[in-house]
Design a protein around this motif. Structure first.
Motif, PDB file in Angstrom:
ATOM      1  N   HIS A  60      40.379  26.988  11.708  1.00  0.00           N
ATOM      2  CA  HIS A  60      39.656  28.250  11.554  1.00  0.00           C
ATOM      3  C   HIS A  60      38.602  28.140  10.464  1.00  0.00           C
ATOM      4  N   GLU A  61      38.970  27.484   9.352  1.00  0.00           N
ATOM      5  CA  GLU A  61      38.015  27.360   8.262  1.00  0.00           C
ATOM      6  C   GLU A  61      36.881  26.409   8.629  1.00  0.00           C
ATOM      7  N   ALA A  62      37.198  25.425   9.433  1.00  0.00           N
ATOM      8  CA  ALA A  62      36.170  24.435   9.813  1.00  0.00           C
ATOM      9  C   ALA A  62      35.316  24.973  10.965  1.00  0.00           C
TER      10      ALA A  62
ATOM     11  N   LYS B  79      44.870  27.042  10.273  1.00  0.00           N
ATOM     12  CA  LYS B  79      44.072  27.542   9.162  1.00  0.00           C
ATOM     13  C   LYS B  79      42.887  26.602   8.915  1.00  0.00           C
ATOM     14  N   TYR B  80      43.146  25.275   9.000  1.00  0.00           N
ATOM     15  CA  TYR B  80      42.084  24.297   8.782  1.00  0.00           C
ATOM     16  C   TYR B  80      41.040  24.393   9.882  1.00  0.00           C
TER      17      TYR B  80
END
Length: 181
Positions: A175-177, A172-173
């Motif tokens: 993907h967000e980054a 998730k991190y």
């Protein structure tokens, strides 16, 4: 109402009431042995019969021995039969029954009590058998093994759920980054 009808009604009720009493069964007594139903040869035992009524005639009988019978009058709801200097032939099934002063019929028999007379040489009457040391060691080892396997299983399940959760957070991190693109 006519006096003859009242007389006949009363007579009928009295006859019906008396008939029900004749058909009514007395509750069965109970029997127990003190100090135990397993006794050594030449010892004593007291067989106690509990009835549902006071001041009754109580009889003690022995299964398969129609000639054996003791009878006594109880003061309360309990009658005690003292058997002394017991021999192997005294062993067997005992029962009791009773009748009240107003009844001419005996109650049903109590449950049968099995009296065991041992010879006192290694045959019963002592403490109950204890498990051997090898059985105790096996049970203790098996219990410890089961508990250990349970803890190991819980540990691996916990670790697996933590890894899945950690991987989900990393993905998730990323993907967000924008790193995963």
């Amino acid at each position: 109402m006519d006096i003859d009808v009242v007389y006949l009604l009363c007579l009928g009720l009295c006859l019906c009431y008396g008939g029900e009493e004749e058909n009514e069964e007395l509750p069965r007594p109970s029997i127990s042995a003190w100090p135990s139903s397993v006794v050594k040869c030449k010892s004593n035992v007291t067989l106690r019969c509990w009835t549902h009524f006071q001041n009754v005639t109580v009889t003690l009988g022995k299964l398969h021995n129609s000639g054996y019978q003791q009878e006594l009058r109880s003061a309360g709801k309990e009658a005690e039969f003292h058997l002394t200097n017991l021999q192997p032939e005294d062993a067997g099934g005992y029962f009791c029954a009773y009748r009240t002063a107003t009844s001419h019929r005996w109650s049903g028999q109590s449950q049968h009590l099995q009296l065991v007379v041992t010879d006192g040489v290694g045959g019963g009457g002592g403490d109950p058998p204890r498990p051997s040391n090898s059985k105790l060691i096996f049970l203790a080892t098996f219990s410890c093994l089961c508990i250990s396997l349970l803890f190991v299983s819980i540990f691996f399940i916990y670790r697996r759920t933590q890894q899945v959760t950690l991987n989900d957070h990393v993905c998730k991190y990323e993907h967000e980054a924008g790193w995963g693109e």
